[in-house]
Design a protein around this motif. Sequence first.
Motif, short mmCIF file in Angstrom:
data_model
loop_
_atom_site.label_atom_id
_atom_site.label_comp_id
_atom_site.label_asym_id
_atom_site.label_seq_id
_atom_site.Cartn_x
_atom_site.Cartn_y
_atom_site.Cartn_z
N MET A 1 0.85 -1.18 0.00
CA MET A 1 0.00 0.00 0.00
C MET A 1 0.90 1.24 0.00
SD MET A 1 -2.97 0.94 2.68
CE MET A 1 -4.44 0.32 1.97
N SER A 2 0.66 2.15 -0.91
CA SER A 2 1.49 3.35 -0.98
C SER A 2 0.94 4.44 -0.06
CB SER A 2 1.54 3.86 -2.43
OG SER A 2 0.28 4.35 -2.80
N GLU A 3 1.74 5.50 0.10
CA GLU A 3 1.31 6.61 0.96
C GLU A 3 0.08 7.31 0.39
OE1 GLU A 3 4.32 9.38 2.04
OE2 GLU A 3 5.80 7.81 2.29
N ARG A 4 -0.01 7.38 -0.92
CA ARG A 4 -1.13 8.07 -1.54
C ARG A 4 -2.45 7.35 -1.26
NH1 ARG A 4 -0.97 9.37 -7.82
NH2 ARG A 4 1.18 9.11 -7.28
N SER B 1 -3.18 5.58 1.41
CA SER B 1 -3.55 5.64 2.82
C SER B 1 -3.84 7.06 3.30
CB SER B 1 -2.44 5.02 3.67
OG SER B 1 -1.27 5.80 3.55
N ALA B 2 -3.67 8.05 2.45
CA ALA B 2 -3.91 9.43 2.86
C ALA B 2 -5.41 9.65 3.10
CB ALA B 2 -3.43 10.40 1.79
N PRO B 3 -5.74 10.33 4.18
CA PRO B 3 -7.16 10.56 4.44
C PRO B 3 -7.76 11.53 3.43
CG PRO B 3 -5.82 11.78 6.00
CD PRO B 3 -4.87 10.92 5.19
N SER B 4 -9.01 11.33 3.14
CA SER B 4 -9.68 12.23 2.21
C SER B 4 -10.09 13.50 2.95
CB SER B 4 -10.90 11.56 1.60
OG SER B 4 -11.81 11.23 2.61
N PRO B 5 -10.14 14.63 2.25
CA PRO B 5 -10.52 15.87 2.92
C PRO B 5 -11.99 15.83 3.33
CG PRO B 5 -10.31 16.23 0.57
CD PRO B 5 -9.84 14.83 0.84
N PRO B 6 -12.34 16.55 4.37
CA PRO B 6 -13.75 16.57 4.80
C PRO B 6 -14.61 17.29 3.76
CG PRO B 6 -12.49 18.17 6.05
CD PRO B 6 -11.50 17.39 5.22
N PRO B 7 -15.88 16.95 3.70
CA PRO B 7 -16.75 17.64 2.73
C PRO B 7 -16.94 19.10 3.12
CG PRO B 7 -18.02 16.21 4.16
CD PRO B 7 -16.59 15.95 4.47
#
Length: 87
Positions: free
Chosen positions: A1-4, A6-12
Amino acid sequence: MSERDSAPSPPPLPHRLADPVPVVLGGTALWFLGFLVVLVVDRANSLLLWTTLCGGLLGIIGYGVFYWQRRAARRGSRGAQQGLDES
Protein backbone atom coordinates in the motif's frame (compact mmCIF):
# COMPACT_ATOMS: atom_id res chain seq x y z
CA MET A 1 0.00 0.00 0.00
CA SER A 2 1.49 3.35 -0.98
CA GLU A 3 1.31 6.61 0.96
CA ARG A 4 -1.13 8.07 -1.54
CA ASP A 5 -3.65 5.26 -0.96
CA SER A 6 -3.55 5.64 2.82
CA ALA A 7 -3.91 9.43 2.86
CA PRO A 8 -7.16 10.56 4.44
CA SER A 9 -9.68 12.23 2.21
CA PRO A 10 -10.52 15.87 2.92
CA PRO A 11 -13.75 16.57 4.80
CA PRO A 12 -16.75 17.64 2.73
CA LEU A 13 -17.47 21.34 2.35
CA PRO A 14 -20.10 22.81 4.65
CA HIS A 15 -23.45 23.22 2.94
CA ARG A 16 -23.30 27.02 3.05
CA LEU A 17 -20.04 26.98 1.05
CA ALA A 18 -21.12 24.32 -1.46
CA ASP A 19 -24.54 25.80 -2.26
CA PRO A 20 -24.45 27.88 -5.49
CA VAL A 21 -27.91 29.40 -5.00
CA PRO A 22 -26.85 32.43 -2.86
CA VAL A 23 -24.14 33.31 -5.38
CA VAL A 24 -26.52 33.08 -8.34
CA LEU A 25 -29.26 35.07 -6.61
CA GLY A 26 -26.78 37.65 -5.29
CA GLY A 27 -25.19 38.12 -8.71
CA THR A 28 -28.60 38.43 -10.34
CA ALA A 29 -29.64 41.05 -7.79
CA LEU A 30 -26.43 43.01 -8.48
CA TRP A 31 -27.10 42.97 -12.23
CA PHE A 32 -30.62 44.33 -11.68
CA LEU A 33 -29.26 46.94 -9.25
CA GLY A 34 -26.77 47.97 -11.93
CA PHE A 35 -29.63 48.20 -14.41
CA LEU A 36 -31.53 50.54 -12.10
CA VAL A 37 -28.44 52.69 -11.54
CA VAL A 38 -27.79 52.98 -15.28
CA LEU A 39 -31.47 53.71 -15.86
CA VAL A 40 -31.39 56.61 -13.38
CA VAL A 41 -27.91 58.01 -14.02
CA ASP A 42 -27.19 57.47 -17.73
CA ARG A 43 -30.30 56.40 -19.60
CA ALA A 44 -28.77 57.48 -22.93
CA ASN A 45 -26.07 54.77 -22.73
CA SER A 46 -28.10 52.02 -24.37
CA LEU A 47 -25.21 49.54 -24.53
CA LEU A 48 -24.76 49.61 -20.76
CA LEU A 49 -28.51 49.55 -20.20
CA TRP A 50 -29.00 46.42 -22.32
CA THR A 51 -25.89 44.74 -20.89
CA THR A 52 -27.10 45.05 -17.30
CA LEU A 53 -30.62 43.97 -18.20
CA CYS A 54 -29.35 40.88 -20.04
CA GLY A 55 -27.06 40.04 -17.11
CA GLY A 56 -30.04 40.01 -14.77
CA LEU A 57 -32.15 37.94 -17.16
CA LEU A 58 -29.34 35.41 -17.64
CA GLY A 59 -29.06 35.14 -13.86
CA ILE A 60 -32.74 34.21 -13.69
CA ILE A 61 -32.20 31.59 -16.40
CA GLY A 62 -29.16 30.25 -14.51
CA TYR A 63 -31.17 29.89 -11.33
CA GLY A 64 -33.85 28.07 -13.33
CA VAL A 65 -31.27 25.56 -14.54
CA PHE A 66 -30.08 24.88 -10.96
CA TYR A 67 -33.67 24.44 -9.79
CA TRP A 68 -34.52 22.17 -12.72
CA GLN A 69 -31.47 19.94 -12.14
CA ARG A 70 -32.14 19.62 -8.41
CA ARG A 71 -35.75 18.65 -9.03
CA ALA A 72 -34.65 16.03 -11.57
CA ALA A 73 -32.09 14.63 -9.10
CA ARG A 74 -34.71 14.38 -6.34
CA ARG A 75 -37.08 12.61 -8.74
CA GLY A 76 -34.33 10.15 -9.65
CA SER A 77 -34.31 11.04 -13.33
CA ARG A 78 -31.59 9.21 -15.27
CA GLY A 79 -30.48 12.37 -17.07
CA ALA A 80 -30.05 14.41 -13.89
CA GLN A 81 -26.72 15.40 -12.42
CA GLN A 82 -25.49 13.16 -9.64
CA GLY A 83 -24.36 14.27 -6.20
CA LEU A 84 -26.69 17.24 -5.78
CA ASP A 85 -27.79 17.96 -2.24
CA GLU A 86 -31.32 17.26 -1.16
CA SER A 87 -31.87 20.84 0.02
